[in-house]
Design a protein around this motif. Sequence first.
Motif, PDB file in Angstrom:
ATOM      1  N   ALA A  22      -1.032 -10.338  -1.523  1.00 31.88           N
ATOM      2  CA  ALA A  22      -2.309 -10.638  -2.190  1.00 31.88           C
ATOM      3  C   ALA A  22      -2.127 -10.737  -3.702  1.00 31.88           C
ATOM      4  CB  ALA A  22      -3.345  -9.574  -1.840  1.00 31.88           C
ATOM      5  N   ALA A  23      -1.405  -9.801  -4.293  1.00 32.33           N
ATOM      6  CA  ALA A  23      -1.168  -9.848  -5.748  1.00 32.33           C
ATOM      7  C   ALA A  23      -0.336 -11.075  -6.108  1.00 32.33           C
ATOM      8  CB  ALA A  23      -0.469  -8.572  -6.212  1.00 32.33           C
ATOM      9  N   GLY A  24       0.624 -11.406  -5.267  1.00 31.90           N
ATOM     10  CA  GLY A  24       1.437 -12.589  -5.509  1.00 31.90           C
ATOM     11  C   GLY A  24       0.618 -13.863  -5.471  1.00 31.90           C
ATOM     12  N   MET A  25      -0.263 -13.966  -4.494  1.00 29.65           N
ATOM     13  CA  MET A  25      -1.146 -15.140  -4.395  1.00 29.65           C
ATOM     14  C   MET A  25      -2.037 -15.252  -5.633  1.00 29.65           C
ATOM     15  SD  MET A  25      -0.994 -16.999  -1.510  1.00 29.65           S
ATOM     16  CE  MET A  25      -2.658 -17.627  -1.364  1.00 29.65           C
ATOM     17  N   ASP A  26      -2.542 -14.124  -6.112  1.00 26.35           N
ATOM     18  CA  ASP A  26      -3.401 -14.147  -7.300  1.00 26.35           C
ATOM     19  C   ASP A  26      -2.675 -14.733  -8.502  1.00 26.35           C
ATOM     20  OD1 ASP A  26      -5.592 -13.091  -6.006  1.00 26.35           O
ATOM     21  OD2 ASP A  26      -5.243 -11.032  -6.695  1.00 26.35           O
ATOM     22  N   LEU A  44       4.898 -15.409  -0.761  1.00 25.10           N
ATOM     23  CA  LEU A  44       4.156 -16.156   0.266  1.00 25.10           C
ATOM     24  C   LEU A  44       4.544 -15.703   1.674  1.00 25.10           C
ATOM     25  CD1 LEU A  44       4.103 -19.616  -1.479  1.00 25.10           C
ATOM     26  CD2 LEU A  44       2.126 -18.145  -0.977  1.00 25.10           C
ATOM     27  N   VAL A  45       5.814 -15.353   1.893  1.00 25.72           N
ATOM     28  CA  VAL A  45       6.197 -14.770   3.189  1.00 25.72           C
ATOM     29  C   VAL A  45       5.401 -13.482   3.397  1.00 25.72           C
ATOM     30  CG1 VAL A  45       8.065 -13.625   4.462  1.00 25.72           C
ATOM     31  CG2 VAL A  45       8.486 -15.828   3.346  1.00 25.72           C
ATOM     32  N   ALA A  46       5.337 -12.649   2.356  1.00 28.02           N
ATOM     33  CA  ALA A  46       4.569 -11.402   2.455  1.00 28.02           C
ATOM     34  C   ALA A  46       3.092 -11.706   2.711  1.00 28.02           C
ATOM     35  CB  ALA A  46       4.737 -10.580   1.183  1.00 28.02           C
ATOM     36  N   ALA A  47       2.543 -12.679   1.986  1.00 28.36           N
ATOM     37  CA  ALA A  47       1.126 -13.023   2.143  1.00 28.36           C
ATOM     38  C   ALA A  47       0.829 -13.510   3.562  1.00 28.36           C
ATOM     39  CB  ALA A  47       0.721 -14.082   1.117  1.00 28.36           C
ATOM     40  N   LEU A  48       1.725 -14.300   4.123  1.00 32.64           N
ATOM     41  CA  LEU A  48       1.533 -14.763   5.504  1.00 32.64           C
ATOM     42  C   LEU A  48       1.575 -13.593   6.477  1.00 32.64           C
ATOM     43  CD1 LEU A  48       3.696 -17.988   5.309  1.00 32.64           C
ATOM     44  CD2 LEU A  48       1.231 -17.908   5.769  1.00 32.64           C
ATOM     45  N   PRO A  53      -5.811 -14.797   2.896  1.00 32.13           N
ATOM     46  CA  PRO A  53      -6.449 -16.115   2.962  1.00 32.13           C
ATOM     47  C   PRO A  53      -5.806 -17.107   1.987  1.00 32.13           C
ATOM     48  CG  PRO A  53      -8.107 -14.382   2.879  1.00 32.13           C
ATOM     49  CD  PRO A  53      -6.779 -13.728   2.617  1.00 32.13           C
ATOM     50  N   GLY A  54      -5.593 -18.329   2.463  1.00 27.80           N
ATOM     51  CA  GLY A  54      -5.026 -19.389   1.636  1.00 27.80           C
ATOM     52  C   GLY A  54      -3.514 -19.407   1.584  1.00 27.80           C
TER      53      GLY A  54
END
Length: 180
Positions: A22-26, A44-48, A53-54
Amino acid sequence: MTGWDEPSLARLRAAAYRWDGAAGMDVLRDRPLGPVLQYAGDVLVAALEQDVPGAAAMARKCLEELDGRGLPGDAELAGDLSAALGAPRGPEPARVPVDLGALAAALDEPGPHAVDLRTGDVVPADEAGASFTDGLRYEPERWLVLWGEPGGDRGDEDRRRGRARRWLAEHGCRPGPRTL
């Protein structure tokens, strides 16, 4: 903001180190992925994995840029991203909680170092119990030994991370989240 200043890079590095999708996506939003593809792919691997979301749309964009660039470590990271998107490109290597920055530094230093497969620590080989005077004695199921190459690719941070990622892949591993 559309560029990469030092505070933004620091936030991205921290998110990658903490495996905080989440912090990376931000920090990735509204910024170009190209200069930071190796960090972007990791967050993005972590976010997935964390169902942020997104993440899928941004991961596909990152995957496209990685496939088009083709630098050391890009194919390996693209494989990780593809797998996280549900379309693995091959077998998934074992995860090691290693800091790619520390591994890249060891690859640039002379002499032997070792990666602890349990903790991800990168240490001088003698700390891993390896002896190079009487032959190699160490726990091979726990350690990966590397020989640094002084004067190697001391390019930008993204290239150095990619080189470290490729070295891990050549040994059947991929980076994973670090824990304390």
